[in-house]
Design a protein around this motif. Structure first.
Motif, PDB file in Angstrom:
ATOM      1  N   GLU A   1      -2.069  43.188  48.425  1.00  0.00           N
ATOM      2  CA  GLU A   1      -3.441  43.666  48.656  1.00  0.00           C
ATOM      3  C   GLU A   1      -4.190  42.832  49.701  1.00  0.00           C
ATOM      4  N   ASN A   2      -3.602  41.744  50.126  1.00  0.00           N
ATOM      5  CA  ASN A   2      -4.253  40.855  51.090  1.00  0.00           C
ATOM      6  C   ASN A   2      -3.877  41.305  52.504  1.00  0.00           C
ATOM      7  N   ARG A   3      -4.809  41.943  53.167  1.00  0.00           N
ATOM      8  CA  ARG A   3      -4.542  42.518  54.487  1.00  0.00           C
ATOM      9  C   ARG A   3      -4.110  41.455  55.501  1.00  0.00           C
ATOM     10  N   ARG A   4      -4.829  40.345  55.541  1.00  0.00           N
ATOM     11  CA  ARG A   4      -4.474  39.293  56.499  1.00  0.00           C
ATOM     12  C   ARG A   4      -3.098  38.714  56.170  1.00  0.00           C
ATOM     13  N   GLY A   5      -2.847  38.490  54.892  1.00  0.00           N
ATOM     14  CA  GLY A   5      -1.550  37.963  54.482  1.00  0.00           C
ATOM     15  C   GLY A   5      -0.412  38.888  54.866  1.00  0.00           C
ATOM     16  N   GLN A   6      -0.620  40.182  54.689  1.00  0.00           N
ATOM     17  CA  GLN A   6       0.400  41.163  55.068  1.00  0.00           C
ATOM     18  C   GLN A   6       0.636  41.145  56.581  1.00  0.00           C
ATOM     19  N   GLN A   7      -0.451  41.049  57.322  1.00  0.00           N
ATOM     20  CA  GLN A   7      -0.330  41.013  58.785  1.00  0.00           C
ATOM     21  C   GLN A   7       0.450  39.783  59.231  1.00  0.00           C
ATOM     22  N   GLU A   8       0.103  38.617  58.668  1.00  0.00           N
ATOM     23  CA  GLU A   8       0.794  37.381  59.061  1.00  0.00           C
ATOM     24  C   GLU A   8       2.251  37.384  58.599  1.00  0.00           C
ATOM     25  N   ALA A   9       2.503  37.889  57.399  1.00  0.00           N
ATOM     26  CA  ALA A   9       3.883  37.936  56.892  1.00  0.00           C
ATOM     27  C   ALA A   9       4.737  38.866  57.756  1.00  0.00           C
ATOM     28  N   THR A  10       4.186  40.021  58.111  1.00  0.00           N
ATOM     29  CA  THR A  10       4.922  40.957  58.962  1.00  0.00           C
ATOM     30  C   THR A  10       5.207  40.333  60.325  1.00  0.00           C
ATOM     31  N   GLY A  11       4.226  39.660  60.881  1.00  0.00           N
ATOM     32  CA  GLY A  11       4.429  38.987  62.177  1.00  0.00           C
ATOM     33  C   GLY A  11       5.464  37.887  62.088  1.00  0.00           C
ATOM     34  N   ALA A  12       5.417  37.115  60.990  1.00  0.00           N
ATOM     35  CA  ALA A  12       6.397  36.041  60.820  1.00  0.00           C
ATOM     36  C   ALA A  12       7.805  36.610  60.675  1.00  0.00           C
ATOM     37  N   LEU A  13       7.946  37.680  59.884  1.00  0.00           N
ATOM     38  CA  LEU A  13       9.268  38.281  59.714  1.00  0.00           C
ATOM     39  C   LEU A  13       9.811  38.831  61.022  1.00  0.00           C
ATOM     40  N   ALA A  14       8.937  39.372  61.855  1.00  0.00           N
ATOM     41  CA  ALA A  14       9.371  39.900  63.153  1.00  0.00           C
ATOM     42  C   ALA A  14       9.903  38.788  64.051  1.00  0.00           C
ATOM     43  N   LYS A  15       9.341  37.591  63.937  1.00  0.00           N
ATOM     44  CA  LYS A  15       9.753  36.462  64.784  1.00  0.00           C
ATOM     45  C   LYS A  15      10.928  35.681  64.207  1.00  0.00           C
ATOM     46  N   LEU A  16      11.027  35.647  62.890  1.00  0.00           N
ATOM     47  CA  LEU A  16      12.105  34.879  62.268  1.00  0.00           C
ATOM     48  C   LEU A  16      13.419  35.643  62.381  1.00  0.00           C
TER      49      LEU A  16
END
Length: 172
Positions: A157-172
């Protein structure tokens, strides 16, 4: 009953020496130190990274990581440390990588899984650090993929957390 009396501890000896010298014996206990620093010192080291006089130096981020390692179960130290490393990752990636920042971030994320802000800061820091190949390698070796997936699942439910997690997964 046959047991020998225990020798007085150093605190007791210091107090009795003070009393003998005519002073009142009131020995204040020093703050708890872990890996050579108190919690207040650890928080000051983390805050130093905001100061332009200290930012941009390897030693600053090395002390942040050392502070996080010294107080692995302290929420304040871990949350502020993740925030600081996310802030510093923008311009001082090489220093954070050299100080083994990814491992400190992953450890904080494992320790405080329910803190959505810490999780978002950790994912942000890992995302930025992973722009470099060395950052990807160090983050993955520390277990970043698992904690980022965990953060995304636990904080859906945390929009910012989802955005950062998705970005991190894309880079990792």
């Amino acid at each position: 009953s046959g047991s020998r009396p225990q020798p007085p501890c150093r605190c007791d000896r210091a107090a009795s020496n003070s009393a003998r010298a005519g002073a009142r014996a009131s020995v204040a206990m020093p703050p708890k130190r872990q890996q050579g620093m108190t919690k207040d010192e650890a928080l000051r080291r983390i805050k130093d990274a905001e100061d332009p006089a200290y930012a941009g130096h390897f030693e600053t981020f090395e002390l942040v990581v050392r502070s996080m390692r010294a107080f692995p179960n302290d929420h304040d130290v871990q949350a502020k440390g993740c925030w600081c490393l996310a802030l510093g990752a923008v311009s001082d990636t090489e220093h954070i990588l050299a100080a083994d920042g990814p491992a400190a971030i992953v450890a904080a994320m494992r320790a405080f899984q329910t803190d959505d802000r810490l999780q978002a800061e950790g994912c942000e820091a890992l995302r930025i650090l992973a722009y470099r190949e060395e950052g990807q390698k160090l983050a993955c070796e520390a277990g970043a993929l698992k904690v980022v997936c965990m953060a995304a699942a636990l904080h859906s439910e945390n929009r910012r957390g989802q955005q950062e997690a998705t970005g991190a997964l894309a880079k990792l």
